[in-house]
Scaffold this motif. Structure first.
Motif, PDB file in Angstrom:
ATOM      1  N   TRP A 724      -6.972 -15.807 -11.536  1.00 58.45           N
ATOM      2  CA  TRP A 724      -5.200 -15.702 -11.881  1.00 58.45           C
ATOM      3  C   TRP A 724      -4.565 -14.453 -12.154  1.00 58.45           C
ATOM      4  O   TRP A 724      -4.322 -13.208 -12.226  1.00 58.45           O
ATOM      5  N   HIS A 725      -5.209 -14.950 -13.503  1.00 59.40           N
ATOM      6  CA  HIS A 725      -4.829 -13.313 -14.909  1.00 59.40           C
ATOM      7  C   HIS A 725      -6.271 -12.407 -14.687  1.00 59.40           C
ATOM      8  O   HIS A 725      -5.342 -11.719 -15.121  1.00 59.40           O
ATOM      9  N   ALA A 726      -6.852 -12.901 -14.438  1.00 59.19           N
ATOM     10  CA  ALA A 726      -8.361 -11.613 -14.281  1.00 59.19           C
ATOM     11  C   ALA A 726      -7.550 -10.845 -13.465  1.00 59.19           C
ATOM     12  O   ALA A 726      -7.549  -9.302 -14.202  1.00 59.19           O
ATOM     13  N   ALA A 727      -7.206 -11.046 -12.739  1.00 57.34           N
ATOM     14  CA  ALA A 727      -6.850  -9.833 -11.359  1.00 57.34           C
ATOM     15  C   ALA A 727      -5.564  -9.775 -11.881  1.00 57.34           C
ATOM     16  O   ALA A 727      -5.884  -7.999 -11.638  1.00 57.34           O
ATOM     17  N   TRP A 728      -4.564  -9.867 -12.306  1.00 55.70           N
ATOM     18  CA  TRP A 728      -3.925  -8.693 -12.909  1.00 55.70           C
ATOM     19  C   TRP A 728      -4.150  -7.868 -13.932  1.00 55.70           C
ATOM     20  O   TRP A 728      -3.435  -6.878 -14.534  1.00 55.70           O
ATOM     21  N   THR A 729      -4.619  -8.528 -14.861  1.00 59.01           N
ATOM     22  CA  THR A 729      -4.893  -8.063 -16.694  1.00 59.01           C
ATOM     23  C   THR A 729      -6.734  -7.651 -16.609  1.00 59.01           C
ATOM     24  O   THR A 729      -6.631  -6.747 -17.887  1.00 59.01           O
ATOM     25  N   ASP A 730      -7.733  -7.555 -16.169  1.00 60.80           N
ATOM     26  CA  ASP A 730      -8.607  -7.388 -16.399  1.00 60.80           C
ATOM     27  C   ASP A 730      -9.000  -6.078 -15.751  1.00 60.80           C
ATOM     28  O   ASP A 730      -9.530  -6.513 -14.494  1.00 60.80           O
ATOM     29  N   GLU A 731      -8.375  -3.978 -16.850  1.00 56.71           N
ATOM     30  CA  GLU A 731      -8.769  -3.832 -15.708  1.00 56.71           C
ATOM     31  C   GLU A 731     -10.137  -3.525 -15.648  1.00 56.71           C
ATOM     32  O   GLU A 731     -10.372  -2.018 -15.469  1.00 56.71           O
ATOM     33  N   SER A 732     -11.242  -4.317 -16.107  1.00 54.66           N
ATOM     34  CA  SER A 732     -12.527  -3.824 -16.027  1.00 54.66           C
ATOM     35  C   SER A 732     -13.096  -3.881 -14.562  1.00 54.66           C
ATOM     36  O   SER A 732     -14.335  -2.912 -13.884  1.00 54.66           O
ATOM     37  N   LEU A 733     -12.188  -4.796 -13.749  1.00 53.64           N
ATOM     38  CA  LEU A 733     -12.969  -5.127 -12.179  1.00 53.64           C
ATOM     39  C   LEU A 733     -12.771  -3.800 -11.795  1.00 53.64           C
ATOM     40  O   LEU A 733     -11.991  -2.701 -11.572  1.00 53.64           O
ATOM     41  N   SER A 773      -3.406   2.167 -10.524  1.00 52.05           N
ATOM     42  CA  SER A 773      -3.187   2.888  -9.367  1.00 52.05           C
ATOM     43  C   SER A 773      -3.018   2.689  -8.052  1.00 52.05           C
ATOM     44  O   SER A 773      -2.257   1.940  -8.465  1.00 52.05           O
ATOM     45  N   ILE A 774      -2.293   3.336  -7.047  1.00 49.66           N
ATOM     46  CA  ILE A 774      -1.408   2.666  -6.368  1.00 49.66           C
ATOM     47  C   ILE A 774      -2.627   1.490  -4.804  1.00 49.66           C
ATOM     48  O   ILE A 774      -2.246   0.343  -4.677  1.00 49.66           O
ATOM     49  N   GLU A 775      -3.717   2.067  -5.196  1.00 48.70           N
ATOM     50  CA  GLU A 775      -4.770   1.448  -4.535  1.00 48.70           C
ATOM     51  C   GLU A 775      -5.318   0.179  -4.889  1.00 48.70           C
ATOM     52  O   GLU A 775      -4.982  -1.664  -4.541  1.00 48.70           O
ATOM     53  N   ILE A 776      -4.753   0.312  -6.247  1.00 46.39           N
ATOM     54  CA  ILE A 776      -5.363  -1.190  -6.665  1.00 46.39           C
ATOM     55  C   ILE A 776      -3.969  -2.101  -7.126  1.00 46.39           C
ATOM     56  O   ILE A 776      -4.566  -2.986  -7.055  1.00 46.39           O
ATOM     57  N   ALA A 777      -2.541  -1.198  -7.827  1.00 44.58           N
ATOM     58  CA  ALA A 777      -1.520  -2.215  -7.432  1.00 44.58           C
ATOM     59  C   ALA A 777      -0.891  -2.868  -5.882  1.00 44.58           C
ATOM     60  O   ALA A 777      -0.987  -4.001  -5.660  1.00 44.58           O
ATOM     61  N   ARG A 778      -1.768  -2.348  -5.028  1.00 46.18           N
ATOM     62  CA  ARG A 778      -1.266  -2.294  -3.280  1.00 46.18           C
ATOM     63  C   ARG A 778      -2.254  -3.536  -3.320  1.00 46.18           C
ATOM     64  O   ARG A 778      -1.798  -5.052  -2.658  1.00 46.18           O
ATOM     65  N   ARG A 779      -3.528  -3.976  -3.732  1.00 46.85           N
ATOM     66  CA  ARG A 779      -4.322  -4.895  -3.992  1.00 46.85           C
ATOM     67  C   ARG A 779      -3.635  -6.571  -4.315  1.00 46.85           C
ATOM     68  O   ARG A 779      -3.573  -7.091  -3.733  1.00 46.85           O
ATOM     69  N   LEU A 780      -3.378  -5.834  -5.359  1.00 44.22           N
ATOM     70  CA  LEU A 780      -2.588  -7.221  -6.309  1.00 44.22           C
ATOM     71  C   LEU A 780      -1.488  -7.562  -5.090  1.00 44.22           C
ATOM     72  O   LEU A 780      -1.183  -8.416  -5.684  1.00 44.22           O
ATOM     73  N   VAL A 781      -0.678  -6.986  -4.516  1.00 38.98           N
ATOM     74  CA  VAL A 781       0.938  -7.135  -4.282  1.00 38.98           C
ATOM     75  C   VAL A 781       0.674  -7.200  -3.436  1.00 38.98           C
ATOM     76  O   VAL A 781       1.054  -8.679  -2.918  1.00 38.98           O
ATOM     77  N   VAL A 782      -0.528  -6.915  -2.642  1.00 38.44           N
ATOM     78  CA  VAL A 782      -0.531  -7.677  -1.497  1.00 38.44           C
ATOM     79  C   VAL A 782      -1.327  -9.586  -1.143  1.00 38.44           C
ATOM     80  O   VAL A 782      -1.034 -10.176  -0.618  1.00 38.44           O
TER      81      VAL A 782
END
Length: 832
Positions: A724-733, A773-782
């Protein structure tokens, strides 16, 4: 509002004062193979006429190093998104030099390193406004230009752009490749790709025109590339469209490249169409998968005319290309003989997407009100694509196919290389058909929602529709002959009112009545109870695949609306899916059943339903014909439900280990193996050792993503928290690795393992929207929206964040609606 989020008014004002002529782009990608490569050289020379004193050039990159206006260096005034240019005269040449950033999100110039051979691959993806992430431009669809590209890249690489390669010159540390000038194009459909891609060449020729064809993919995927079928579909499409549109293919060559970590299905860049490499099948592919790929090839090809040759002025009229391409993809699949049952898949899949989107509180007209780029990004949805295509299918029935294509031909002839709005298209279709389309447009293109259509029994039969619209449709009437349902009559009619008597010869006592029997119109079909009883008994006996698609869709909509109990739906699927000969309908029924159990069944019923469904899929897998598409569909279904129910974990594990032979004819390709292993991990029957062993078998990029999912899927609260925390914070993904991480967090629907993070979700979504970016943010929000048993938290966030960006609120509102629907449907399930 961020300067990156251009508005309709701002771009309209710029277009009123600027007439763009040419753009020369120069990219230096020589350092791309280096491990630490982060930026690349990017320069643009824009030539344009102006009636204003100043404007701006769009660029979202690492730096702007130089701005030259009409030969004179200017002070750099750049806010990270817009470069201010002042002192314009009647004719201008602006040169901007800077550094762009490589992307790992699939937006802009994406850079991917193949773990199999350590080779680097680059490709661009721009729609709606990410061209500015790669080179300075005027980022709006109504400022078209002739583009000339020059790309410097490592020696030995394939280097591609929209135009044909015109020169290749060795230089220090690489090769400089120049491309032919394009015909007028909008910035969002320009494109570049570079890397050691594997290439297969072909040619299409007709009526004196010859077009060079290319099919490309990563070198490590070359053994799986079925280029012959792709080229066959391509040639069929070029044969068909040039004649149907009475306009020869205008873009010179036709390259199609399958690229990694792609956010979309495909993109219609003229001369260089990009596709997700998911269409390069690493194992057996069903007919439905191959049909879907052909549909996408033909969809993108339709864009060469609808979208590329004639382009919408602004994103309000996005439907002018996407609805048409979605319609033409299915239509051409049938018309060319590539896949004659394409309308069956359309009825089941595309319309299902449209119906679901159109019932959200955020639904919008097909001709939408798009005020800015963030709104445009989220409008690539089921309304713009699938509802629009469904409505066009109705329009073709309304004006006639011959008139429809005459209108399209006039539209292209009148507006080639220009920009249009709804009024331009309606004028062309009205001129060809002689019909006034004002009322049709008002009813279908500029409204929201859908009609629900059912037949009311009584002394006579009456067709009833809610939210009345004009429809041309067919009602099918069926009766039992033994154990089979056989169509005895069809009533074709035009309706526009709430109640319409069926006055043609009919069977008032029909066992099954199917409104919209041939799926001609766009409406939610509701079966009456007698008809539902009939299909419960004999759905799979109906010969017509389109009719079965309409019935399957009606049943699924009834489940989603709380009208048909989940248990009864599962019973119908268990009875009739094993006998469903169309693999697309079969796969959809399997997927819907799993979703119904996980989302719509009462919590206290879920485990028993999942266990029963696992047994049904397992038994169907054993019984399916060896090597058949049905066998593969059931094997995939086993993988999906086994993430929830672990009763067959021992058998699945034994097959994966090689201790037990798989069912005869079933090829355990890498994707199927990973699917089963993820399910075992979610139920605690596989761990890191099994994941590592599988990665040794499949060290591909896909394997690495799936390995990440397996590790995150293990049913341990600490492991899920780490993911969970990696999804939100690891910007290398990368985008794919983020999806894989989210899939692991959500695996098996284990709310007990992740519910503790609900508050963290609502604390993070607004900051992440601003930062990523909106693409990455959208994946997290949804992807990480809490599937809780209450609306309280989401309602509290919406109330406290009324001033949040509209696009973010739209996503949250849509997820809230899905949760509210699930809670409502659960409350409607019978007890006992």
């Amino acid at each position: 509002m961020s300067s990156a989020n251009l508005t309709r008014e701002q771009t309209a004002a710029r277009a009123a004062g600027i007439r763009l002529d040419t753009v020369d782009v120069d990219l230096d990608l020589r350092d791309a193979p280096k491990t630490d490569a982060a930026t690349f050289g990017a320069a643009s020379t824009l030539v344009f006429a102006a009636t204003v004193a100043e404007t701006w050039v769009d660029f979202i990159g690492a730096s702007v190093d130089e701005v030259i206006l009409n030969g004179v260096s200017q002070a750099v005034e750049w806010d990270g998104a817009r470069i201010r240019v002042s002192g314009l005269v009647e004719q201008n040449t602006v040169v901007v030099r800077g550094q762009g950033r490589y992307s790992t999100s699939g937006e802009g110039l994406h850079r991917f390193r193949d773990p199999v051979d350590d080779q680097v691959y680059l490709y661009t993806q721009y729609e709606p406004a990410d061209c500015r992430r790669v080179y300075p431009c005027l980022e709006q669809p109504d400022l078209k230009a002739r583009w000339r590209f020059t790309v410097t890249a490592p020696v030995g690489w394939e280097v591609l752009s929209n135009g044909a390669e015109s020169a290749r010159t060795p230089i220090d540390g690489g090769v400089r490749v120049a491309f032919a000038e394009t015909l007028p194009l909008s910035s969002y459909i320009t494109a570049v790709a570079a890397g050691p891609y594997h290439r297969v060449d072909g040619t299409w020729a007709s009526d004196g025109q010859s077009v060079a064809l290319g099919v490309l993919c990563r070198a490590s995927l070359a053994p799986h590339l079925d280029a012959d079928e792709i080229l066959d579909v391509t040639r069929r499409g070029l044969d068909y469209y040039g004649t149907a549109f009475a306009y020869a293919y205008p873009w010179g060559k036709y390259d199609q490249i399958f690229v990694p970590e792609y956010n979309l299905g495909a993109m219609e860049n003229p001369g260089l169409v990009t596709f997700t490499e998911s269409y390069v099948f690493r194992g057996k592919a069903t007919a439905a998968q191959r049909e879907a790929r052909a549909n996408t090839i033909l969809h993108e090809m339709a864009h060469m005319w609808f979208g590329d040759l004639v382009t919408m002025r602004w994103w309000d009229d996005l439907w002018l290309k996407e609805s048409f391409a979605d319609f033409m993809g299915a239509h051409a699949n049938v018309a060319t003989g590539a896949f004659p049952e394409a309308w069956v898949s359309f009825a089941s899949r595309r319309k299902s997407w449209a119906y679901e989107q159109d019932q959200l509180p955020t639904t919008h007209p097909i001709v939408a009100d798009i005020t800015d780029l963030e709104a445009a990004k989220l409008n690539f949805d089921g309304i713009t694509y699938a509802k629009g295509a469904s409505v066009l299918k109705q329009l073709v029935a309304f004006v006639g196919e011959e008139a429809f294509f005459r209108g399209a031909q006039g539209y292209f002839a009148a507006h080639a290389y220009g920009n249009t709005t709804l009024a331009d298209l309606l004028a062309a279709l009205e001129g060809a058909s002689g019909r006034d389309l004002t009322a049709w447009s008002d009813a279908w293109l500029q409204t929201t929602g859908m009609s629900e259509i059912r037949v009311e029994r009584g002394d006579a039969l009456t067709l009833v529709q809610t939210d009345p619209r004009p429809h041309r449709l067919t009602v099918g009437l069926y009766a039992f002959e033994g154990d089979r349902l056989v169509r005895r009559a069809r009533v074709e009619l035009d309706i526009d009112s709430a109640r319409t008597p069926l006055s043609a010869p009919v069977l008032p006592d029909a066992d099954l009545i199917v409104p919209n029997d041939d799926d001609r119109t766009y409406a939610k079909v509701r079966l009456d109870e007698r008809s539902t009883d009939a299909v419960t008994r004999a759905l799979s006996s109906i010969d017509d695949a389109v009719t079965r698609a309409v019935i399957w869709a009606a049943l699924w909509n009834a489940v989603r609306d709380g009208e048909l109990p989940v248990a009864r739906y599962v019973d119908i699927v268990c009875r009739h899916a094993p006998g469903e000969p169309n693999v697309a309908l079969l796969a959809d029924a399997i997927a819907h059943t799993g979703f119904a159990i996980s989302r719509y069944a009462r919590e206290e019923d879920r485990a028993a339903l999942a266990a029963a469904w696992l047994e049904a899929t397992w038994n169907a897998l054993q019984a399916a014909a060896p090597g058949s598409d049905a066998q593969l569909a059931w094997a995939r279904g086993v993988g999906a439900v086994a993430a929830v129910a672990g009763d067959r974990a021992a058998e699945i594990g034994a097959i994966l280990r090689g201790d037990t032979a798989p069912p005869l004819g079933l090829a355990l390709d890498p994707d199927l193996r990973w699917s089963w292993l993820i399910s075992l991990a979610a139920t605690g029957h596989a761990g890191s050792a099994e994941a590592d062993a599988e990665l040794l078998r499949d060290p591909s990029a896909s394997g690495r993503s799936r390995h990440r999912t397996v590790l995150a899927a293990r049913p341990d609260a600490g492991i899920r928290a780490e993911a969970w925390h990696a999804a939100w914070t690891d910007e290398s993904l990368s985008n794919d690795h983020l999806d894989a991480t989210i899939a692991g967090v959500r695996a098996g629907g284990r709310r007990d393992l992740i519910a503790a993070h609900d508050a963290d979700y609502f604390a993070r979504i607004r900051p992440v929207w601003a930062a990523r970016s909106i693409e990455i943010a959208r994946r997290l929000v949804v992807g990480l929206f809490p599937a809780s048993d209450s609306l309280a938290d989401v309602d509290a966030w919406l109330a406290a964040n009324a001033d949040a960006p509209a696009s973010l609120r739209r996503l949250v509102i849509e997820q809230r609606d899905g949760l509210a629907r699930a809670l409502h449907v659960r409350s409607e399930q019978p007890t006992g």
